[in-house]
Design a protein around this motif. Structure first.
Motif, PDB file in Angstrom:
ATOM      1  N   MET A  94       0.812  -1.210   0.000  1.00  0.00           N
ATOM      2  CA  MET A  94       0.000   0.000   0.000  1.00  0.00           C
ATOM      3  C   MET A  94       0.849   1.265   0.000  1.00  0.00           C
ATOM      4  O   MET A  94       0.401   2.323   0.445  1.00  0.00           O
ATOM      5  N   TYR A  95       2.091   1.163  -0.476  1.00  0.00           N
ATOM      6  CA  TYR A  95       2.964   2.333  -0.423  1.00  0.00           C
ATOM      7  C   TYR A  95       2.332   3.503  -1.189  1.00  0.00           C
ATOM      8  O   TYR A  95       1.835   3.341  -2.305  1.00  0.00           O
ATOM      9  N   GLY A  96       2.376   4.665  -0.571  1.00  0.00           N
ATOM     10  CA  GLY A  96       1.808   5.860  -1.178  1.00  0.00           C
ATOM     11  C   GLY A  96       0.417   6.193  -0.679  1.00  0.00           C
ATOM     12  O   GLY A  96      -0.144   7.232  -1.037  1.00  0.00           O
ATOM     13  N   CYS A  97      -0.144   5.334   0.177  1.00  0.00           N
ATOM     14  CA  CYS A  97      -1.498   5.584   0.691  1.00  0.00           C
ATOM     15  C   CYS A  97      -1.462   6.668   1.757  1.00  0.00           C
ATOM     16  O   CYS A  97      -0.429   6.978   2.348  1.00  0.00           O
ATOM     17  N   GLY A  98      -2.606   7.259   2.044  1.00  0.00           N
ATOM     18  CA  GLY A  98      -2.724   8.201   3.139  1.00  0.00           C
ATOM     19  C   GLY A  98      -2.615   7.499   4.475  1.00  0.00           C
ATOM     20  O   GLY A  98      -2.906   6.304   4.592  1.00  0.00           O
ATOM     21  N   VAL A  99      -2.236   8.227   5.516  1.00  0.00           N
ATOM     22  CA  VAL A  99      -1.969   7.594   6.810  1.00  0.00           C
ATOM     23  C   VAL A  99      -3.239   7.057   7.478  1.00  0.00           C
ATOM     24  O   VAL A  99      -3.156   6.202   8.367  1.00  0.00           O
ATOM     25  N   ASP A 100      -4.393   7.528   7.061  1.00  0.00           N
ATOM     26  CA  ASP A 100      -5.633   7.056   7.667  1.00  0.00           C
ATOM     27  C   ASP A 100      -6.216   5.837   6.952  1.00  0.00           C
ATOM     28  O   ASP A 100      -7.177   5.232   7.452  1.00  0.00           O
ATOM     29  N   ALA A 101      -5.664   5.475   5.808  1.00  0.00           N
ATOM     30  CA  ALA A 101      -6.239   4.383   5.005  1.00  0.00           C
ATOM     31  C   ALA A 101      -5.951   2.983   5.550  1.00  0.00           C
ATOM     32  O   ALA A 101      -6.831   2.117   5.497  1.00  0.00           O
ATOM     33  N   PRO A 102      -4.760   2.670   6.069  1.00  0.00           N
ATOM     34  CA  PRO A 102      -4.427   1.269   6.360  1.00  0.00           C
ATOM     35  C   PRO A 102      -5.229   0.624   7.480  1.00  0.00           C
ATOM     36  O   PRO A 102      -5.605  -0.544   7.372  1.00  0.00           O
ATOM     37  N   PHE A 103      -5.488   1.341   8.578  1.00  0.00           N
ATOM     38  CA  PHE A 103      -6.071   0.690   9.749  1.00  0.00           C
ATOM     39  C   PHE A 103      -7.400  -0.006   9.482  1.00  0.00           C
ATOM     40  O   PHE A 103      -7.547  -1.198   9.789  1.00  0.00           O
ATOM     41  N   PRO A 104      -8.390   0.658   8.891  1.00  0.00           N
ATOM     42  CA  PRO A 104      -9.661  -0.059   8.670  1.00  0.00           C
ATOM     43  C   PRO A 104      -9.518  -1.236   7.715  1.00  0.00           C
ATOM     44  O   PRO A 104     -10.208  -2.253   7.875  1.00  0.00           O
ATOM     45  N   ILE A 105      -8.605  -1.133   6.750  1.00  0.00           N
ATOM     46  CA  ILE A 105      -8.371  -2.260   5.841  1.00  0.00           C
ATOM     47  C   ILE A 105      -7.754  -3.425   6.601  1.00  0.00           C
ATOM     48  O   ILE A 105      -8.157  -4.584   6.437  1.00  0.00           O
ATOM     49  N   ALA A 106      -6.769  -3.135   7.450  1.00  0.00           N
ATOM     50  CA  ALA A 106      -6.127  -4.191   8.254  1.00  0.00           C
ATOM     51  C   ALA A 106      -7.139  -4.874   9.158  1.00  0.00           C
ATOM     52  O   ALA A 106      -7.132  -6.104   9.308  1.00  0.00           O
ATOM     53  N   GLN A 107      -8.013  -4.103   9.759  1.00  0.00           N
ATOM     54  CA  GLN A 107      -9.020  -4.664  10.654  1.00  0.00           C
ATOM     55  C   GLN A 107     -10.004  -5.549   9.890  1.00  0.00           C
ATOM     56  O   GLN A 107     -10.305  -6.671  10.309  1.00  0.00           O
ATOM     57  N   ARG A 108     -10.475  -5.065   8.737  1.00  0.00           N
ATOM     58  CA  ARG A 108     -11.422  -5.858   7.940  1.00  0.00           C
ATOM     59  C   ARG A 108     -10.760  -7.118   7.397  1.00  0.00           C
ATOM     60  O   ARG A 108     -11.390  -8.174   7.309  1.00  0.00           O
ATOM     61  N   THR A 109      -9.486  -7.011   7.016  1.00  0.00           N
ATOM     62  CA  THR A 109      -8.773  -8.172   6.478  1.00  0.00           C
ATOM     63  C   THR A 109      -8.658  -9.270   7.531  1.00  0.00           C
ATOM     64  O   THR A 109      -8.881 -10.451   7.248  1.00  0.00           O
ATOM     65  N   ARG A 110      -8.289  -8.885   8.758  1.00  0.00           N
ATOM     66  CA  ARG A 110      -8.207  -9.894   9.821  1.00  0.00           C
ATOM     67  C   ARG A 110      -9.576 -10.533  10.054  1.00  0.00           C
ATOM     68  O   ARG A 110      -9.683 -11.761  10.181  1.00  0.00           O
ATOM     69  N   GLU A 111     -10.611  -9.726  10.087  1.00  0.00           N
ATOM     70  CA  GLU A 111     -11.953 -10.263  10.305  1.00  0.00           C
ATOM     71  C   GLU A 111     -12.356 -11.208   9.182  1.00  0.00           C
ATOM     72  O   GLU A 111     -12.959 -12.261   9.419  1.00  0.00           O
TER      73      GLU A 111
END
Length: 308
Positions: free
Chosen positions: A279-296
């Motif tokens: 996800m290089y180049g993404c905004g700093v707020d983008a990764p967390f919800p994706i990481a959480q949904r991916t684990r779920e």
């Protein structure tokens, strides 16, 4: 009488700085390391990788404190190599290993993920060398990795896990199989990155079935099939493809992760499965919800996944 604890049956699922858009030790546009660690915990993970050396603290005591205070553990570090170029590459590889393996092993990590140099720069998209290797270069590549794997185990008790990669000389199924044939399973095995292998049409499950003894580590990742053929047809550099979203949030891409987790759990439940969405180049707020949904998603689609 005490009943013996049941042996674990599922794979340990973790994550990595890459899933927070981290490619470099120091980039002001990346998520600060303290926020990364805090968000890993909030997303529900316990295992992480070191990421690029220098992103997380390099003092073992400080890093142990930062991880321990959050209940986090380290699965692996990462280095970059170019053994096909010749003997001069040994010093570069071992200098990295002394830093990365030296740190990671003190934190309990038993694996070193090794990524080959790319023939096309992921920073400038410049073609740096020929896209394919000669027979002589294949020989140097295999010998270099076996030497590294032997030294890593003897010096640090760590296992080398080779990571095939888009825009590298080891990416297609044929290239991955040749790499395995050129190397010794005592010293060199695969970090099977499901997305990078699928990038060039590789069948992850077929590779696992045919070479089960060579799967030492997993990176869980999906590629967007609606973009992939355009990327390949137009010879788009990997870094540009990442910026366009070629690596996509599960379950919206390929391959399906549950069958891969289940197949590898059947080989060895001690193998790590680390979520690593480029996800290089993404905004700093983008990764967390994706990481959480991916684990779920992972824990909802297979019973053979575990946190610790």
């Amino acid at each position: 009488m005490n009943t013996p604890a049941a042996e674990p049956t599922g794979l340990r699922i973790g994550t990595a700085p890459d899933s927070w858009g981290v490619w470099f030790p120091d980039d002001p546009a990346q998520v600060p390391w303290q926020r990364f660690l805090d968000e890993v915990v909030q997303a529900g993970y316990e295992w992480i990788e070191l990421g690029p050396y220098g992103y997380l603290p390099t003092d073992p005591a400080q890093l142990a404190d930062e991880l321990g205070s959050r209940g986090l553990k380290l699965s692996a570090g990462t280095v970059f190599t170019g053994f096909h170029k010749g003997e001069d590459e040994w010093k570069r590889a071992w200098d990295q290993a002394l830093n990365v393996a030296g740190l990671a092993s003190q934190l309990g990590a038993e694996h070193l993920v090794v990524i080959p140099d790319l023939w096309r720069s992921d920073a400038t998209s410049e073609q740096l060398e020929a896209r394919t290797l000669t027979d002589a270069q294949w020989g140097k590549l295999g010998a270099g990795h076996d030497r590294l794997g032997k030294a890593l185990f003897e010096e640090f008790g760590m296992r080398q896990q080779f990571h095939s990669h888009a825009d590298s000389h080891v990416g297609t199924t044929r290239e991955v199989l040749r790499f395995l044939d050129e190397t010794d399973p005592r010293y060199t095995n695969l970090c099977l990155d499901t997305g990078h292998f699928a990038y060039y049409g590789g069948d992850n499950l077929k590779l696992i079935a045919e070479r089960p003894d060579r799967i030492g580590y997993l990176h869980l990742k999906q590629v967007d099939p609606t973009l992939l053929f355009d990327v390949l047809k137009n010879d788009q550099p990997f870094a540009e493809a990442v910026a366009d979203g070629i690596m996509i949030e599960p379950p919206h891409g390929i391959p399906d992760l549950a069958p891969i987790i289940e197949a590898v759990a059947g080989i060895d439940p001690s193998i790590f499965a680390i979520v690593e969405q480029d996800m290089y180049g993404c905004g700093v707020d983008a990764p967390f919800p994706i990481a959480q949904r991916t684990r779920e998603h992972i824990f909802s689609c297979t019973h053979l996944a575990r946190i610790s």
